[in-house]
Design a protein around this motif. Sequence first.
Motif, PDB file in Angstrom:
ATOM      1  N   GLU A   3       0.844  -1.189   0.000  1.00  0.00           N
ATOM      2  CA  GLU A   3       0.000   0.000   0.000  1.00  0.00           C
ATOM      3  C   GLU A   3       0.883   1.244   0.000  1.00  0.00           C
ATOM      4  N   GLY A   4       0.531   2.206  -0.804  1.00  0.00           N
ATOM      5  CA  GLY A   4       1.275   3.465  -0.818  1.00  0.00           C
ATOM      6  C   GLY A   4       2.504   3.457  -1.693  1.00  0.00           C
ATOM      7  N   ALA A   5       2.660   2.503  -2.581  1.00  0.00           N
ATOM      8  CA  ALA A   5       3.822   2.521  -3.469  1.00  0.00           C
ATOM      9  C   ALA A   5       3.688   3.679  -4.441  1.00  0.00           C
ATOM     10  N   TRP A   6       4.781   4.076  -5.019  1.00  0.00           N
ATOM     11  CA  TRP A   6       4.746   5.223  -5.920  1.00  0.00           C
ATOM     12  C   TRP A   6       5.426   4.922  -7.222  1.00  0.00           C
ATOM     13  N   ARG A   7       5.061   5.673  -8.241  1.00  0.00           N
ATOM     14  CA  ARG A   7       5.510   5.452  -9.608  1.00  0.00           C
ATOM     15  C   ARG A   7       6.791   6.228  -9.879  1.00  0.00           C
ATOM     16  N   GLU A   8       7.657   5.600 -10.615  1.00  0.00           N
ATOM     17  CA  GLU A   8       8.845   6.277 -11.104  1.00  0.00           C
ATOM     18  C   GLU A   8       8.943   6.040 -12.590  1.00  0.00           C
ATOM     19  N   GLN A   9       9.841   6.747 -13.225  1.00  0.00           N
ATOM     20  CA  GLN A   9       9.999   6.627 -14.659  1.00  0.00           C
ATOM     21  C   GLN A   9      11.421   6.255 -15.001  1.00  0.00           C
ATOM     22  N   ARG A  10      11.709   6.049 -16.274  1.00  0.00           N
ATOM     23  CA  ARG A  10      13.022   5.604 -16.708  1.00  0.00           C
ATOM     24  C   ARG A  10      14.119   6.429 -16.050  1.00  0.00           C
ATOM     25  N   SER A  11      13.854   7.686 -15.775  1.00  0.00           N
ATOM     26  CA  SER A  11      14.846   8.503 -15.106  1.00  0.00           C
ATOM     27  C   SER A  11      14.821   8.234 -13.604  1.00  0.00           C
ATOM     28  N   PHE A  12      14.403   7.044 -13.261  1.00  0.00           N
ATOM     29  CA  PHE A  12      14.287   6.460 -11.928  1.00  0.00           C
ATOM     30  C   PHE A  12      15.280   7.002 -10.916  1.00  0.00           C
ATOM     31  N   SER A  13      16.548   6.942 -11.240  1.00  0.00           N
ATOM     32  CA  SER A  13      17.530   7.385 -10.271  1.00  0.00           C
ATOM     33  C   SER A  13      17.769   8.890 -10.343  1.00  0.00           C
ATOM     34  N   HIS A  14      17.065   9.551 -11.251  1.00  0.00           N
ATOM     35  CA  HIS A  14      17.309  10.968 -11.443  1.00  0.00           C
ATOM     36  C   HIS A  14      16.161  11.858 -10.980  1.00  0.00           C
ATOM     37  N   TYR A  62      24.012  10.088 -11.831  1.00  0.00           N
ATOM     38  CA  TYR A  62      23.549   9.353 -10.665  1.00  0.00           C
ATOM     39  C   TYR A  62      23.594   7.851 -10.907  1.00  0.00           C
ATOM     40  N   LEU A  63      23.820   7.102  -9.848  1.00  0.00           N
ATOM     41  CA  LEU A  63      23.854   5.650  -9.881  1.00  0.00           C
ATOM     42  C   LEU A  63      22.908   5.156  -8.800  1.00  0.00           C
ATOM     43  N   THR A  64      22.148   4.130  -9.123  1.00  0.00           N
ATOM     44  CA  THR A  64      21.221   3.526  -8.176  1.00  0.00           C
ATOM     45  C   THR A  64      21.632   2.081  -7.945  1.00  0.00           C
ATOM     46  N   THR A  65      21.631   1.659  -6.688  1.00  0.00           N
ATOM     47  CA  THR A  65      21.985   0.287  -6.351  1.00  0.00           C
ATOM     48  C   THR A  65      21.113  -0.204  -5.199  1.00  0.00           C
ATOM     49  N   ALA A  66      20.929  -1.500  -5.138  1.00  0.00           N
ATOM     50  CA  ALA A  66      20.242  -2.109  -3.997  1.00  0.00           C
ATOM     51  C   ALA A  66      21.255  -2.784  -3.075  1.00  0.00           C
ATOM     52  N   SER A  67      22.535  -2.605  -3.346  1.00  0.00           N
ATOM     53  CA  SER A  67      23.593  -3.253  -2.570  1.00  0.00           C
ATOM     54  C   SER A  67      24.239  -2.278  -1.586  1.00  0.00           C
ATOM     55  N   PRO A  68      24.083  -2.518  -0.275  1.00  0.00           N
ATOM     56  CA  PRO A  68      24.759  -1.651   0.693  1.00  0.00           C
ATOM     57  C   PRO A  68      26.284  -1.730   0.551  1.00  0.00           C
ATOM     58  N   ALA A  69      26.811  -2.906   0.189  1.00  0.00           N
ATOM     59  CA  ALA A  69      28.264  -3.051   0.025  1.00  0.00           C
ATOM     60  C   ALA A  69      28.756  -2.205  -1.146  1.00  0.00           C
TER      61      ALA A  69
END
Length: 138
Positions: A3-14, A62-69
Amino acid sequence: MPEGAWREQRSFSHSVASPFPGVRPMPQRFKPTGDELGHLSPRKVPGSTAVYRLRLLSQSSYLTTASPAERDSLVAGGKFRYEGVPGFISTQAGAGKMAICRVSKGSFWKIIPTAQAGDFRSQGWTGCDGVGYTWTTA
């Protein structure tokens, strides 16, 4: 879909905007492309992990990652600044979810649907580092 998710676009990380009260929008510095990448959750839910946004200090990239390392390593290298968590992504495939990955070209990165990786490679982008799964419906 949480619930409450939000939309992003190809410029996701921007370019990230949140329509939810109490969720701070990320700065909007780039023009959205209009291509959908699904939805992120504004808060951690079971089976999700944070998405981290990093800024290359030498230019506006900008760079987006799901890795804390990976986040910690890039920041420690002194070339990136950590800018926060724009949302949370699913770590598990399933109905109503789309796999996304990160491609790069020089010092530019994009988050794309994994299914489109071949198209991007034909345009000179490399890699398809898995990020996770977005929800395809709100």
